[in-house]
Design a protein around this motif. Structure first.
Motif, mmCIF file in Angstrom:
data_model
loop_
_atom_site.group_PDB
_atom_site.id
_atom_site.type_symbol
_atom_site.label_atom_id
_atom_site.label_comp_id
_atom_site.label_asym_id
_atom_site.label_seq_id
_atom_site.Cartn_x
_atom_site.Cartn_y
_atom_site.Cartn_z
ATOM 1 N N LEU A 22 -2.614 4.910 0.722
ATOM 2 C CA LEU A 22 -3.804 5.426 1.398
ATOM 3 C C LEU A 22 -4.902 5.854 0.426
ATOM 4 C CD1 LEU A 22 -1.960 7.656 4.020
ATOM 5 C CD2 LEU A 22 -2.690 5.277 4.272
ATOM 6 N N ALA A 23 -4.635 5.756 -0.853
ATOM 7 C CA ALA A 23 -5.557 6.260 -1.870
ATOM 8 C C ALA A 23 -6.927 5.589 -1.819
ATOM 9 C CB ALA A 23 -4.947 6.091 -3.259
ATOM 10 N N LEU A 24 -6.997 4.338 -1.442
ATOM 11 C CA LEU A 24 -8.270 3.619 -1.469
ATOM 12 C C LEU A 24 -9.040 3.696 -0.157
ATOM 13 C CD1 LEU A 24 -7.171 0.440 -3.440
ATOM 14 C CD2 LEU A 24 -8.286 2.500 -4.313
ATOM 15 N N LEU A 25 -8.500 4.373 0.835
ATOM 16 C CA LEU A 25 -9.161 4.471 2.135
ATOM 17 C C LEU A 25 -10.068 5.697 2.195
ATOM 18 C CD1 LEU A 25 -6.170 3.585 4.457
ATOM 19 C CD2 LEU A 25 -8.015 2.094 3.710
ATOM 20 N N ALA A 26 -11.219 5.527 2.827
ATOM 21 C CA ALA A 26 -12.160 6.629 3.025
ATOM 22 C C ALA A 26 -11.657 7.526 4.155
ATOM 23 C CB ALA A 26 -13.534 6.076 3.380
#
Length: 64
Positions: A22-26
């Motif tokens: 989930l690190a790359l999701l806004a």
């Protein structure tokens, strides 16, 4: 040929994979995924309730 506006493009259906990074999701993307998952949970709970109701009717019928 004129460029398409963002509003004219079909929106991609949000797909969430359990356990995905989930690190790359806004924040907005995370909130959208929560909404999608809550809707899916509600759909699953409705299916369970329907199946349980059918089962209860069958149980009552065969208890005679």
């Amino acid at each position: 040929m004129p460029a398409m506006d963002d509003d004219d493009r079909p929106k991609k259906k949000i797909v969430h994979e359990i356990g995905q990074d989930l690190a790359l999701l806004a924040v907005k993307e995370l909130q959208e995924r929560i909404l999608v998952l809550k809707e899916e949970i509600a759909r699953l709970e409705a299916a369970i309730a329907s199946k349980q109701a059918s089962r209860n009717v069958a149980d009552q019928f065969f208890k005679k």
